[in-house]
Design a protein around this motif. Sequence first.
Motif, PDB file in Angstrom:
ATOM      1  N   GLU A  13       8.897  31.194  19.103  1.00 20.87           N
ATOM      2  CA  GLU A  13       7.783  30.121  18.280  1.00 20.87           C
ATOM      3  C   GLU A  13       6.241  30.110  18.986  1.00 20.87           C
ATOM      4  O   GLU A  13       6.037  30.716  20.209  1.00 20.87           O
ATOM      5  CB  GLU A  13       8.404  28.638  18.508  1.00 20.87           C
ATOM      6  N   LYS A  14       5.589  29.826  18.156  1.00 26.09           N
ATOM      7  CA  LYS A  14       3.872  29.857  18.328  1.00 26.09           C
ATOM      8  C   LYS A  14       3.531  31.396  19.092  1.00 26.09           C
ATOM      9  O   LYS A  14       3.073  31.444  20.016  1.00 26.09           O
ATOM     10  CB  LYS A  14       3.856  28.772  19.405  1.00 26.09           C
ATOM     11  N   PHE A  59       4.331  24.327  25.347  1.00 29.44           N
ATOM     12  CA  PHE A  59       4.254  22.997  25.535  1.00 29.44           C
ATOM     13  C   PHE A  59       3.744  22.276  24.822  1.00 29.44           C
ATOM     14  O   PHE A  59       3.733  20.904  25.120  1.00 29.44           O
ATOM     15  CB  PHE A  59       3.854  22.793  27.204  1.00 29.44           C
ATOM     16  N   LYS A  60       3.023  22.468  23.688  1.00 29.69           N
ATOM     17  CA  LYS A  60       2.487  21.598  22.831  1.00 29.69           C
ATOM     18  C   LYS A  60       3.069  21.467  21.551  1.00 29.69           C
ATOM     19  O   LYS A  60       3.892  22.164  21.177  1.00 29.69           O
ATOM     20  CB  LYS A  60       1.014  22.302  22.587  1.00 29.69           C
ATOM     21  N   ASP A  61       2.901  20.233  21.030  1.00 34.28           N
ATOM     22  CA  ASP A  61       3.692  19.853  19.591  1.00 34.28           C
ATOM     23  C   ASP A  61       3.365  20.899  18.630  1.00 34.28           C
ATOM     24  O   ASP A  61       2.220  21.122  18.521  1.00 34.28           O
ATOM     25  CB  ASP A  61       3.263  18.412  19.302  1.00 34.28           C
TER      26      ASP A  61
END
Length: 132
Positions: free
Chosen positions: A90-91, A130-132
């Motif tokens: 992800e991301k 670690f971010k939404d």
Amino acid sequence: FGLSFKKGDTSLAATNFAMSEDLHALGFVFLGLLLVSLAELPNAETPMPATDEDTIQKLLSEIFAQDFQAFREYVEAEDVWNNLVKLLDEKDGAGWTVLEALYTAREKSAENKNSLNIVSARSLLSNPFFKD
């Protein structure tokens, strides 16, 4: 790892060494936790692939020579870890970036032992993983 301390070495070098050792160890704990907690075994009789620290160390150091793309492909080939690969991918692969930074913290510290330019927990926590 190119780290040695002699009379006259700065406390910055010693601090960098201690922090990088902690981050390196955290990388193994974090990866082990993810491997075990996100594993999906098809049934109770299916054996879990080895996830102990010695096995992970051997895979990353000796077999894949710190090539995290090759390690990712190894993990991806195990159906049991599909959830882990999805999470770390992800991301734009931010999770793999975090793991690699943790694992290589010791080497980066050795390269920059008297510098403030090292991996820190604070910098890792600002990673998109670690971010939404």
